[in-house]
Design an enzyme around this catalytic site. Sequence first.
Site, PDB file in Angstrom:
ATOM      1  N   ARG A 164     -14.158   9.299 -17.221  1.00  0.00           N
ATOM      2  CA  ARG A 164     -15.403   9.078 -16.458  1.00  0.00           C
ATOM      3  C   ARG A 164     -16.081   7.789 -16.913  1.00  0.00           C
ATOM      4  NH1 ARG A 164     -14.943  14.622 -16.394  1.00  0.00           N
ATOM      5  NH2 ARG A 164     -14.743  15.369 -14.241  1.00  0.00           N
ATOM      6  N   ASP A 193      -8.719  11.412 -14.804  1.00  0.00           N
ATOM      7  CA  ASP A 193      -9.548  12.292 -13.984  1.00  0.00           C
ATOM      8  C   ASP A 193      -9.710  11.642 -12.614  1.00  0.00           C
ATOM      9  OD1 ASP A 193     -11.538  14.299 -13.151  1.00  0.00           O
ATOM     10  OD2 ASP A 193     -11.604  14.779 -15.284  1.00  0.00           O
ATOM     11  N   HIS A 264      -8.230  17.213 -10.334  1.00  0.00           N
ATOM     12  CA  HIS A 264      -8.801  16.074 -11.095  1.00  0.00           C
ATOM     13  C   HIS A 264      -7.816  14.906 -11.111  1.00  0.00           C
ATOM     14  CE1 HIS A 264     -12.543  17.904 -12.616  1.00  0.00           C
ATOM     15  NE2 HIS A 264     -11.862  19.033 -12.624  1.00  0.00           N
ATOM     16  N   GLU A 328     -10.365  23.684 -12.434  1.00  0.00           N
ATOM     17  CA  GLU A 328     -11.039  23.300 -11.189  1.00  0.00           C
ATOM     18  C   GLU A 328     -10.060  22.732 -10.162  1.00  0.00           C
ATOM     19  OE1 GLU A 328     -15.497  22.402 -12.857  1.00  0.00           O
ATOM     20  OE2 GLU A 328     -14.069  20.752 -12.966  1.00  0.00           O
ATOM     21  N   TYR A 418     -20.149  22.469 -25.038  1.00  0.00           N
ATOM     22  CA  TYR A 418     -20.205  21.309 -24.139  1.00  0.00           C
ATOM     23  C   TYR A 418     -21.402  20.446 -24.527  1.00  0.00           C
ATOM     24  CZ  TYR A 418     -16.523  22.562 -20.789  1.00  0.00           C
ATOM     25  OH  TYR A 418     -15.318  22.811 -20.191  1.00  0.00           O
ATOM     26  N   ASP A 420     -22.147  17.637 -23.322  1.00  0.00           N
ATOM     27  CA  ASP A 420     -22.750  16.863 -22.224  1.00  0.00           C
ATOM     28  C   ASP A 420     -23.988  17.570 -21.681  1.00  0.00           C
ATOM     29  OD1 ASP A 420     -20.868  18.809 -21.315  1.00  0.00           O
ATOM     30  OD2 ASP A 420     -20.737  17.843 -19.352  1.00  0.00           O
ATOM     31  N   TRP A 469     -17.906  15.471 -22.023  1.00  0.00           N
ATOM     32  CA  TRP A 469     -17.614  14.895 -20.704  1.00  0.00           C
ATOM     33  C   TRP A 469     -18.632  13.772 -20.482  1.00  0.00           C
ATOM     34  CZ3 TRP A 469     -13.192  16.983 -19.464  1.00  0.00           C
ATOM     35  CH2 TRP A 469     -12.906  18.294 -19.860  1.00  0.00           C
ATOM     36  N   GLU A 471     -19.686  11.913 -17.547  1.00  0.00           N
ATOM     37  CA  GLU A 471     -20.254  11.459 -16.277  1.00  0.00           C
ATOM     38  C   GLU A 471     -21.562  10.705 -16.486  1.00  0.00           C
ATOM     39  OE1 GLU A 471     -18.989  14.478 -16.827  1.00  0.00           O
ATOM     40  OE2 GLU A 471     -18.329  15.474 -14.984  1.00  0.00           O
TER      41      GLU A 471
HETATM   42  C1  ACM Z   1     -13.940  21.819 -17.337  1.00  0.00           C
HETATM   43  O1  ACM Z   1     -15.096  21.733 -17.795  1.00  0.00           O
HETATM   44  N1  ACM Z   1     -13.736  21.611 -16.051  1.00  0.00           N
HETATM   45  C2  ACM Z   1     -12.822  22.129 -18.192  1.00  0.00           C
END
Ligand code: ACM
Length: 534
Positions: A164, A193, A264, A328, A418, A420, A469, A471
Site C-alpha cells: 500500500r 496487493d 488482493h 478477502e 492490528y 493500523d 497495514w 493504507e
Molecule cells: C486482512 O486483514 N485482510 C488479513
Amino acid sequence: MGPADGQPSHPRLDQILVPRPRRLSPRPGRFRLDRTTRLRVSPGAEPAADLLRTYLTPTTGLSPEHAEDGTFVLALDPALTGLGEEGYGLTVAEHGVLLRAARPTGLLRGVQTVRQLLPPHTLAAPRPDGPPLASAAAAVELPGVEITDLPAHPWRGMLLDVARHFQPVSYLHRFVDLLAFHKLNVLQLHLTDDQGWRMPVAAYPRLTEIGGRRAESMIGPAGSERFDGRPHGGSYTRAELAGLVAHAAARGVTVVPEISLPGHVRSALAAYPELGNFPDRRLDVWTRWGVCDNVLGVGDHVLDFFRTVLDEVMDLFPSPYIHIGGDEVPTREWESSRAAIARAAREGLAGPRELHGWFLGRMADHVAGAGRRPVAWAEDGTTLPLSCTVMSWRTPEHAWAAARRGHDVVQADHRRTYFDYARATGPGEPPAQPGHATDVRGVYGLDLLPPGGEPGQAGRVLGTQGQLWTEFVPTSRHIEYLTYPRLCALAERAWAATDDWREFRGRLDGHRARLTALDVPHDTLGDRPAPATV
Ligand code: ACM
C-alpha cells in the site's frame, strides 16, 4: 511493581528488560567494557560476536577483538539443550561476562539483552555535530546480573505492508533491528496487493514495471471519493531483498514473504490481464482502499504463472514459511464466469465459491512440494488445506477452530494485533483504519491459550504477530508511531507470556529511555501519563 517469578521487587532501571527474561537475579558489581576488553569467542559464536560489534562500534567506538584470555565470553554449548533454539544464559560479574546458548540464535537473543543492559545512550546513533567517538567512549558498564531466558512461543512476528505504501529497503533494515531488539523473530513482508506489486519476478517483469506504480491514492477510508492526484510506486531489486534477508538472518529474524492469492491481486491483473476472469478487460493498479472484487481466474495458465512466481519467491527467501495470502476473496467474478463455473464442476466442487479453497490448495501443494510450509490467512478457520499454517485474523475463535482441525496457528486477532487501528480514540490521533482503536493494554490482553487449555491445541499455537497495514501510513515516522510502544506489549506476551499488566506497565516506563535513544516515538501510552521516574 510486584515481586514475581524471581524478579526483585525494586529492580534497577538498567535491569528492567522488555520482554522480561524467564529468570533474572541481580548480582553484585558491574562489568566495565572498555578499550582493553577482549571477547573470547567459541567456535560457532562468531555471528553473535559480529552482531555485538555491529551494534557497539558505531555508538561507542568500541570494537572488542577476540582473544583466548578474553573476559567477555560468547560460548556455544550444544549440551545446554534445555535452552532450545533461542534460549540463552547470561552472567555478568565484575570480572567477566559469560553469554552461552545451545544454538547460534540463542546467542543472538542474548546480544539483544546485553544491549538493553547497557546505558541507553549507547543505543543512540551518533550525531553528526557530536563529539568524536574515540573521546565519547571511554567505557560502558553492564550491571551484575544472572539471567536464564527462553521464549514462550516460537513465532513472534510483525507484518509490514510495503504494497500500500512502499518503503525503501534502508528503512526495512532499521525496522528489522527494532524487531530484533524486542526479540521478535519474524518479519512478514506483505509484498503484493491490489495497490502495488513490490517483488521483482524475472519471468514476469511487468509485475513491477506496471504493477509497481499506481496513478494516485484515495484520501481517507474505503468509500471516500477523494484522491490525492499523486502517483505512488516503488519496487525492490533482488539484491536489495537478498540483502534484507541477510541483515535479518544476522539478527535471528526470518523474513517471511507474502504473495496475496487469489484476491488482493489487482496490481497483477493490471500487468497481465490474461490472469483475470475476464481477460479482455483492462484494469488499472487500484487507487482505492477496501476489498476489491477482482480476483484471479482459475485456468491452468494462471496456476502455472503463480507457481513460477512462488518458485522465484522461494529462491530469494530461504524462510521455511511462505505466505500465500488467502484473505478477502469475493466470489462474485467466479460466480459469473462460465470458465470458473466449469472449472468448479470439473474439480468436483459444490460450486464456484469453493474455488477459494481449491485455488489455495493448489498453491499450498506447490509450496509444500518444494519443502516449505505454506501459511494463509484464515477466513473462518475451517476451509484451508491442512498443509497450511493458519494465520487467524478475524476472531480468536477461528484460531481455536483451526487448531482443533489440526492446523498450526498464528494468533493475529485484529482487535489486538492490528496496529493500523488508532492507538487511542479521539481527535488527537492521525488518520487510521476506522472502526476500532487498540491501546497498549489492549495488545497486552492478547490471548494465546485456547479456552479449556486442551494441551494438543495449545501446542498448535505457534505464537502471534502484529500487523501494520499501510493504507493510511505513508512515512516511516508514522509506521513507528503506530508500531511503538504497542509492539513492546506484543513482544512481552509472545516471549515472556507474563500476565500482570501493572508490572509490565511499570517496566515499559523504564524501557522508554531506550526507545528515546533509538529515536522511536512512544509518547502516547493512552492509559495514564508516564511517571518521571520509575
Ligand atoms: C486482512 O486483514 N485482510 C488479513
